[in-house]
Design a protein around this motif. Structure first.
Motif, PDB file in Angstrom:
ATOM      1  N   THR A  83      -7.873 -18.042  19.704  1.00 52.05           N
ATOM      2  CA  THR A  83      -8.300 -18.372  21.068  1.00 52.05           C
ATOM      3  C   THR A  83      -7.099 -18.668  21.962  1.00 52.05           C
ATOM      4  O   THR A  83      -6.165 -19.368  21.556  1.00 52.05           O
ATOM      5  N   ILE A  84      -7.154 -18.108  23.178  1.00 57.53           N
ATOM      6  CA  ILE A  84      -6.155 -18.437  24.197  1.00 57.53           C
ATOM      7  C   ILE A  84      -6.732 -19.558  25.061  1.00 57.53           C
ATOM      8  O   ILE A  84      -7.810 -19.383  25.655  1.00 57.53           O
ATOM      9  N   GLU A  85      -6.050 -20.645  25.100  1.00 52.88           N
ATOM     10  CA  GLU A  85      -6.470 -21.752  25.962  1.00 52.88           C
ATOM     11  C   GLU A  85      -5.360 -22.001  26.980  1.00 52.88           C
ATOM     12  O   GLU A  85      -4.234 -22.327  26.621  1.00 52.88           O
ATOM     13  N   ASP A  86      -5.716 -21.803  28.237  1.00 52.06           N
ATOM     14  CA  ASP A  86      -4.730 -21.938  29.311  1.00 52.06           C
ATOM     15  C   ASP A  86      -5.422 -22.579  30.502  1.00 52.06           C
ATOM     16  O   ASP A  86      -6.564 -22.226  30.835  1.00 52.06           O
ATOM     17  N   LYS A  87      -4.721 -23.511  31.150  1.00 51.22           N
ATOM     18  CA  LYS A  87      -5.328 -24.231  32.294  1.00 51.22           C
ATOM     19  C   LYS A  87      -5.727 -23.276  33.416  1.00 51.22           C
ATOM     20  O   LYS A  87      -6.650 -23.563  34.184  1.00 51.22           O
ATOM     21  N   ARG A  88      -5.068 -22.138  33.509  1.00 49.47           N
ATOM     22  CA  ARG A  88      -5.386 -21.209  34.598  1.00 49.47           C
ATOM     23  C   ARG A  88      -6.696 -20.443  34.348  1.00 49.47           C
ATOM     24  O   ARG A  88      -7.318 -19.952  35.275  1.00 49.47           O
ATOM     25  N   LEU A  89      -7.076 -20.344  33.089  1.00 49.26           N
ATOM     26  CA  LEU A  89      -8.300 -19.607  32.751  1.00 49.26           C
ATOM     27  C   LEU A  89      -9.527 -20.478  32.972  1.00 49.26           C
ATOM     28  O   LEU A  89      -9.489 -21.679  32.700  1.00 49.26           O
ATOM     29  N   PRO A  90     -10.660 -19.869  33.426  1.00 46.59           N
ATOM     30  CA  PRO A  90     -11.880 -20.656  33.670  1.00 46.59           C
ATOM     31  C   PRO A  90     -12.522 -21.144  32.383  1.00 46.59           C
ATOM     32  O   PRO A  90     -13.302 -22.094  32.399  1.00 46.59           O
ATOM     33  N   PHE A  91     -12.205 -20.498  31.272  1.00 48.55           N
ATOM     34  CA  PHE A  91     -12.761 -20.903  29.977  1.00 48.55           C
ATOM     35  C   PHE A  91     -11.873 -20.293  28.885  1.00 48.55           C
ATOM     36  O   PHE A  91     -11.102 -19.350  29.125  1.00 48.55           O
ATOM     37  N   PRO A  92     -11.957 -20.840  27.649  1.00 50.45           N
ATOM     38  CA  PRO A  92     -11.156 -20.287  26.557  1.00 50.45           C
ATOM     39  C   PRO A  92     -11.532 -18.824  26.299  1.00 50.45           C
ATOM     40  O   PRO A  92     -12.699 -18.433  26.464  1.00 50.45           O
ATOM     41  N   VAL A  93     -10.565 -18.026  25.884  1.00 49.22           N
ATOM     42  CA  VAL A  93     -10.809 -16.598  25.625  1.00 49.22           C
ATOM     43  C   VAL A  93     -10.378 -16.280  24.204  1.00 49.22           C
ATOM     44  O   VAL A  93      -9.243 -16.535  23.809  1.00 49.22           O
ATOM     45  N   LEU A  94     -11.333 -15.744  23.449  1.00 51.57           N
ATOM     46  CA  LEU A  94     -11.050 -15.369  22.060  1.00 51.57           C
ATOM     47  C   LEU A  94     -10.460 -13.953  22.039  1.00 51.57           C
ATOM     48  O   LEU A  94     -10.976 -13.042  22.670  1.00 51.57           O
ATOM     49  N   ILE A  95      -9.364 -13.795  21.288  1.00 57.77           N
ATOM     50  CA  ILE A  95      -8.782 -12.471  21.065  1.00 57.77           C
ATOM     51  C   ILE A  95      -9.002 -12.138  19.592  1.00 57.77           C
ATOM     52  O   ILE A  95      -8.646 -12.943  18.715  1.00 57.77           O
ATOM     53  N   LYS A  96      -9.623 -11.003  19.337  1.00 55.20           N
ATOM     54  CA  LYS A  96      -9.862 -10.651  17.940  1.00 55.20           C
ATOM     55  C   LYS A  96      -9.682  -9.148  17.745  1.00 55.20           C
ATOM     56  O   LYS A  96      -9.823  -8.356  18.678  1.00 55.20           O
ATOM     57  N   GLY A  97      -9.335  -8.792  16.523  1.00 51.24           N
ATOM     58  CA  GLY A  97      -9.132  -7.379  16.245  1.00 51.24           C
ATOM     59  C   GLY A  97      -8.882  -7.138  14.774  1.00 51.24           C
ATOM     60  O   GLY A  97      -8.754  -8.065  13.971  1.00 51.24           O
ATOM     61  N   ASN A  98      -8.823  -5.860  14.426  1.00 56.67           N
ATOM     62  CA  ASN A  98      -8.654  -5.445  13.037  1.00 56.67           C
ATOM     63  C   ASN A  98      -7.215  -4.968  12.833  1.00 56.67           C
ATOM     64  O   ASN A  98      -6.767  -4.030  13.493  1.00 56.67           O
ATOM     65  N   ILE A  99      -6.472  -5.621  11.941  1.00 56.20           N
ATOM     66  CA  ILE A  99      -5.088  -5.249  11.678  1.00 56.20           C
ATOM     67  C   ILE A  99      -5.051  -4.334  10.451  1.00 56.20           C
ATOM     68  O   ILE A  99      -5.578  -4.680   9.382  1.00 56.20           O
ATOM     69  N   ASP A 100      -4.410  -3.163  10.607  1.00 52.17           N
ATOM     70  CA  ASP A 100      -4.401  -2.172   9.532  1.00 52.17           C
ATOM     71  C   ASP A 100      -3.714  -2.700   8.270  1.00 52.17           C
ATOM     72  O   ASP A 100      -4.206  -2.503   7.160  1.00 52.17           O
ATOM     73  N   ARG A 101      -2.586  -3.348   8.462  1.00 59.94           N
ATOM     74  CA  ARG A 101      -1.863  -3.819   7.260  1.00 59.94           C
ATOM     75  C   ARG A 101      -0.910  -4.945   7.640  1.00 59.94           C
ATOM     76  O   ARG A 101      -0.230  -4.886   8.669  1.00 59.94           O
ATOM     77  N   VAL A 102      -0.888  -5.988   6.816  1.00 57.86           N
ATOM     78  CA  VAL A 102       0.105  -7.065   6.946  1.00 57.86           C
ATOM     79  C   VAL A 102       0.827  -7.163   5.599  1.00 57.86           C
ATOM     80  O   VAL A 102       0.198  -7.194   4.532  1.00 57.86           O
ATOM     81  N   GLU A 103       2.144  -7.180   5.662  1.00 61.58           N
ATOM     82  CA  GLU A 103       2.910  -7.235   4.418  1.00 61.58           C
ATOM     83  C   GLU A 103       4.078  -8.227   4.569  1.00 61.58           C
ATOM     84  O   GLU A 103       4.495  -8.558   5.698  1.00 61.58           O
ATOM     85  N   LEU A 104       4.579  -8.675   3.446  1.00 62.38           N
ATOM     86  CA  LEU A 104       5.798  -9.478   3.415  1.00 62.38           C
ATOM     87  C   LEU A 104       6.904  -8.521   3.009  1.00 62.38           C
ATOM     88  O   LEU A 104       6.922  -8.017   1.868  1.00 62.38           O
ATOM     89  N   HIS A 105       7.783  -8.238   3.958  1.00 62.54           N
ATOM     90  CA  HIS A 105       8.817  -7.222   3.732  1.00 62.54           C
ATOM     91  C   HIS A 105      10.194  -7.886   3.766  1.00 62.54           C
ATOM     92  O   HIS A 105      10.655  -8.321   4.831  1.00 62.54           O
ATOM     93  N   ASN A 106      10.783  -8.000   2.580  1.00 62.09           N
ATOM     94  CA  ASN A 106      12.094  -8.665   2.471  1.00 62.09           C
ATOM     95  C   ASN A 106      12.091 -10.043   3.137  1.00 62.09           C
ATOM     96  O   ASN A 106      13.011 -10.409   3.871  1.00 62.09           O
ATOM     97  N   GLY A 107      11.003 -10.785   2.922  1.00 60.89           N
ATOM     98  CA  GLY A 107      10.925 -12.146   3.413  1.00 60.89           C
ATOM     99  C   GLY A 107      10.364 -12.299   4.807  1.00 60.89           C
ATOM    100  O   GLY A 107      10.122 -13.423   5.258  1.00 60.89           O
ATOM    101  N   LYS A 108      10.161 -11.198   5.521  1.00 61.22           N
ATOM    102  CA  LYS A 108       9.589 -11.266   6.872  1.00 61.22           C
ATOM    103  C   LYS A 108       8.160 -10.733   6.857  1.00 61.22           C
ATOM    104  O   LYS A 108       7.843  -9.795   6.129  1.00 61.22           O
ATOM    105  N   ILE A 109       7.330 -11.385   7.714  1.00 66.38           N
ATOM    106  CA  ILE A 109       5.980 -10.866   7.906  1.00 66.38           C
ATOM    107  C   ILE A 109       6.096  -9.591   8.759  1.00 66.38           C
ATOM    108  O   ILE A 109       6.715  -9.582   9.814  1.00 66.38           O
ATOM    109  N   ARG A 110       5.499  -8.536   8.248  1.00 68.31           N
ATOM    110  CA  ARG A 110       5.495  -7.274   9.015  1.00 68.31           C
ATOM    111  C   ARG A 110       4.042  -6.853   9.283  1.00 68.31           C
ATOM    112  O   ARG A 110       3.268  -6.647   8.334  1.00 68.31           O
ATOM    113  N   ILE A 111       3.702  -6.805  10.567  1.00 68.57           N
ATOM    114  CA  ILE A 111       2.341  -6.382  10.966  1.00 68.57           C
ATOM    115  C   ILE A 111       2.412  -4.910  11.344  1.00 68.57           C
ATOM    116  O   ILE A 111       3.206  -4.515  12.216  1.00 68.57           O
TER     117      ILE A 111
END
Length: 917
Positions: free
Chosen positions: A781-809
């Motif tokens: 959820t994005i919560e910002d004083k400028r927004l009239p109400f909280p806004v949920l951001i959602k989606g489907n991520i194809d792949r998340v991996e740990l690559h040499n110690g870093k998160i790679r989306i």
């Protein structure tokens, strides 16, 4: 009708001269249509009860003299083929399809030779000699087989003619020319048994040689009168084509050396209003006609108005353009069966069955486009409730549908549906009987009280008659069984068939062809297609007989045909008061036009009492070709936006608003989905889904552990099976074993192989990879004083991996993406340009996954299957030659600031959804 019509004058003269012996009078007119009008005028010309005279057309009259029945062009073609098969040796026969191509032209030439009573041997021998001369330079010993066959064809023309003539004569049937020749031979025998008959020939212009001799014979024995319908303006002008034939008759016929020439009218020079209207494209003329009829329908009786079509193709557009105030309509004209809506349905039915596979087996399979073409045809759709069936075909991606499956999917009892999709075996009679049943079923469903459906009934019935003739033909011959050949024969036959409209001619608006206007007079005449090549028809030569041979033997050439058109044109104007001449002014393109010489002639030879007015009709074109659609944000829209914010904005919905706010409105606010359609060829998005799903299934066993080289190597043998499974899942009943789809299948396998090879190379280079999630949904959820109400951001991520110690989306893209597409130089305007859509998307994934990262560094980017060599393409921010690939808190803050600004725009009540052009 006009007060001074030719038929009114004729009726009054006949009543005056022959009232005592009217039953002995035979009136011969140029066509059958004028008979009804003349009977009406005879009724008005007398207040007594009298026996009506016999009224007939010239063709019917000469048929009576000859004692031979006329047959139509379709039957004639079949009769000629029967004769041709008897004349030729079996191994030298042309198939009917090829035969019809030249036979139609040859039959016209036979007809002309006979109508002008010429010696066929001389004419046809002349043709043979011409063809011999054309090959005079070829050494007789070196003539090819093709040349020999060509010359033999011309040598055999007299044999074809005489065999065919004898064949028809013995059957008591014939074409027009044969009937005219036999009538001339039987003339004395006929006139010897006349008793007290008097013959009146009225309203004629051009006569062929046989007609001239027959009319002159009746004049010579003092049994006939002739009343011509010509104006003195045309008769006196030696150069005016409208009077070409009658000037010759007046000069050459012995009868007129001692008898007056009846009648010479003086109507053309009277007061007339002539408006010449030009418009680009032929279809514009239909709109003009509709406007003119609307004006006249409000002022006067449309019975005094005639629409004359210079081009038959305008009939349907004009019928649809007529105002609803037209309460009575009479269409009298020939209309080519090639343009008949019922014929178009039959052609689609043939195509459906011609394209079937496994026709002779139980798996009788039809192509989906052919099925949909039939189901959505205007003659079928109202009577077959196939909405659910069409949806099932589209949703399940049936490219080819078996006969059993088609009936199973429909699942209803409908007679017409069963007739349409029954199996066609190798029997032409059965094909045509099935079509006949379909046409009868459609005809019975039509509402005959509806004017539009009356015309549709005429179309359906005309094709039904042709189908019956074809059944009769195929009943007598068994040599043709191939469906494609049968369809070719049908197309040849339909080319010579015509729809004949008949109605109540004494009521309402009259719509007619040029030939149907003979003898008739109207106060107001609207003539369409007054263009060169249409009216007059031009120098189209559909004959084997050359121009010089026609001139030599007195056969009509384009000069005489032009003169006939000229007479018809000026006769329409002769007694009319208001005349509208419409023509296509567009000089470019497929439907180009040039105004007719008749219009120029009217302008140059303008009569003192004629008022000529020129006008140009341009359809009303708005100043702005395409006004963008603007949707205000109502209270309901605001509520829906709040609902979306609560349920979640996806990254793609944010980019769809940037791409086109109206598209966002339709898809997200109104929730309108794209219509399901059969993917005959695999769409890009479907291919992407298949690749995504295949990779997900291959990598599932390796989740949450370090990938090994063996893991990847062991995955290669599984690719083909997994891709096949995903194809069947996504593409459903679609065919993937042939054509482009087979190529797409191979492309999907190759893309997966390339990805695994890239992964293998990374592991071999010492990279440590741990897959954390596959095709997983995340939200934040994005919560910002400028927004009239909280806004949920959602989606489907194809792949998340740990690559040499870093998160790679990682987001997979089947299209081509390059490194520059993932580079950002300035945060200002991020959400204003659609070219940043991929950056917006991957950073949204990074935002959603950030709480799961547990303070580890995050990279977010794309792997492009069309740019696999580039490997992982991370988002990077570049400023002062410094590139940052890791998503820092500062980058995320700047990104969220831009997203909030975008959301504020979406939620802004005062900013409507406006279409981007």
């Amino acid at each position: 009708m006009s007060k001074t019509t030719f038929l009114k004058q004729l009726a009054q003269t006949i009543i005056k001269k022959h009232s005592e012996n009217l039953s002995d009078v035979v009136i011969i007119l140029p066509n059958r249509r004028a008979k009804v009008f003349l009977i009406n005028e005879l009724q008005l010309a007398t207040d007594k009860t009298i026996f009506a005279p016999e009224i007939t057309s010239i063709e019917d009259f000469i048929q009576t003299i000859s004692g031979i029945r006329s047959i139509d062009s379709v039957e004639l073609l079949f009769e000629f083929y029967e004769v041709y098969c008897k004349v030729e040796e079996q191994d030298k026969l042309d198939e009917f399809e090829n035969f019809a191509n030249w036979a139609k032209t040859l039959l016209q030439d036979f007809n002309e030779i006979d109508r002008y009573l010429l010696d066929p041997n001389k004419i046809l021998k002349y043709l043979e000699n011409i063809k011999e001369i054309e090959h005079w330079s070829v050494d007789s010993n070196k003539k090819t087989n093709l040349i020999e066959k060509h010359l033999l064809f011309w040598k055999k023309l007299p044999l074809y003619y005489h065999s065919f003539y004898k064949h028809l004569f013995n059957k008591g049937i014939g074409y027009q020319g044969l009937i005219y020749r036999e009538a001339k031979e039987n003339l004395k025998n006929y006139t010897d048994n006349l008793k007290n008959k008097i013959f009146i020939f009225a309203g004629f212009n051009a006569l062929n040689q046989a007609e001239e001799l027959i009319v002159q014979h009746f004049l010579a024995i003092d049994r006939a009168e002739v009343f011509w319908d010509l104006d003195e303006v045309f008769l006196r002008d030696e150069f005016h084509d409208a009077g070409l034939f009658q000037r010759r008759f007046k000069k050459e016929w012995n009868y007129y050396k001692t008898n007056p020439y009846q009648w010479i009218a003086k109507d053309f020079a009277t007061e007339k209003k002539i408006e010449i209207i030009s418009t680009p494209k032929a279809i514009g003329q239909a709109k003009i006609v509709g406007n003119l009829i609307h004006q006249y329908a409000e002022k006067e009786n449309l019975q005094n108005v005639a629409i004359v079509l210079g081009e038959e193709n305008l009939l349907l557009p004009i019928l649809y353009s007529l105002p609803s105030t037209v309460d009575a309509l009479n269409v009298t004209m020939g209309f080519s069966s090639k343009n008949n809506p019922a014929q178009l349905l039959i052609a689609k039915l043939f195509k459906l069955h011609v394209n079937t596979t496994n026709r002779n087996s139980s798996s009788y399979t039809m192509y989906f486009k052919d099925v949909l073409d039939v189901l959505t045809n205007p003659l079928i759709e109202p009577h077959v409730d196939a909405y659910d069936l069409v949806n099932k075909i589209n949703k399940n991606n049936f490219s080819f549908i078996s006969w059993n499956k088609l009936h199973e999917l429909y699942g209803k009892e409908n007679v017409l549906y069963k007739l349409l999709f029954q199996k066609w075996d190798a029997n032409p009679v059965q094909f045509f009987e099935s079509i006949g049943e379909i046409l009868v079923h459609i005809k019975n469903k039509l509402n005959r009280e509806n004017e539009e459906e009356k015309i549709t009934t005429a179309f359906v019935y005309s094709i039904y008659k042709v189908i019956n003739k074809l059944i009769s033909y195929f009943d007598h011959q068994n040599s043709v069984t191939d469906l494609k050949t049968v369809f070719a024969i049908y197309k040849q036959v339909i080319d010579v068939a015509e729809v004949s409209f008949e109605g109540e001619p004494l009521q309402g608006l009259q719509i007619m062809g040029v030939l149907e206007s003979r003898v008739l007079d109207f106060d107001t005449v609207i003539i369409t297609s007054v263009n060169e090549g249409k009216f007059p028809a031009g120098k189209s030569i559909n004959s084997f007989i050359p121009y010089d041979v026609k001139r030599e033997y007195g056969l009509p050439t384009f000069k005489e045909k032009d003169a006939i058109y000229t007479y018809h044109f000026y006769h329409l104007l002769q007694r009319a008061k208001n005349i509208y001449l419409l023509y296509n002014s567009d000089s470019d393109g497929f439907d180009a036009g040039e105004k007719s010489r008749f219009i120029t002639q009217l302008e140059i030879e303008k009569q003192p009492n004629h008022t000529l007015k020129h006008s140009f009709y341009n359809p009303a074109v708005p100043e702005i070709a395409n006004q963008p659609i603007i949707i205000e944000k109502s209270e309901l829209v605001q509520q829906r936006l709040k609902e979306i914010a609560h349920n979640g904005f996806s990254p793609s919905s944010l980019t769809s608003y940037i791409r086109n706010p109206l598209q966002f409105y339709f898809q997200r606010i109104l929730r309108i989905k794209e219509t399901d359609e059969v993917e005959e060829n695999i769409a890009v998005n479907t291919l992407g889904t298949i690749i995504h799903a295949t990779l997900e299934e291959l990598y599932k066993p390796f989740l949450n552990r370090i990938l090994t080289i063996d893991d990847i190597k062991n995955s290669f043998p599984k690719i083909a099976n997994e891709v096949t499974l995903q194809f069947k899942k996504e593409y459903k009943e679609g065919e993937i074993k042939t054509g482009r789809n087979l190529l797409a299948f191979e492309v999907a396998k190759r893309n997966v192989e390339n990805f695994l090879n890239s992964e293998l190379k990374s592991l071999e280079n010492g990279d440590e990879i741990q897959v954390l999630s596959l095709e997983t949904s995340y939200e934040r959820t994005i919560e910002d004083k400028r927004l009239p109400f909280p806004v949920l951001i959602k989606g489907n991520i194809d792949r998340v991996e740990l690559h040499n110690g870093k998160i790679r989306i990682i987001d997979y893209k089947t299209g081509k993406v390059e490194g520059r597409n993932m580079t950002l130089y300035d945060w200002n305007g991020l959400t204003a340009d659609i070219k940043n859509d991929k950056i917006i998307q991957v950073l949204a994934y990074a935002f959603m996954y950030e709480p799961e990262a547990k303070n580890r560094q995050i990279e977010a980017g794309i792997i492009s299957f069309k740019n696999m060599k580039a490997g992982f393409l991370p988002f990077n921010f570049k400023v002062d030659k410094v590139t940052t690939e890791v998503i820092t808190p500062e980058i995320m803050e700047n990104y969220l600031n831009e997203i909030v600004n975008l959301l504020l725009t979406i939620f802004d009540r005062d900013k409507p959804f406006e279409e981007l052009l």
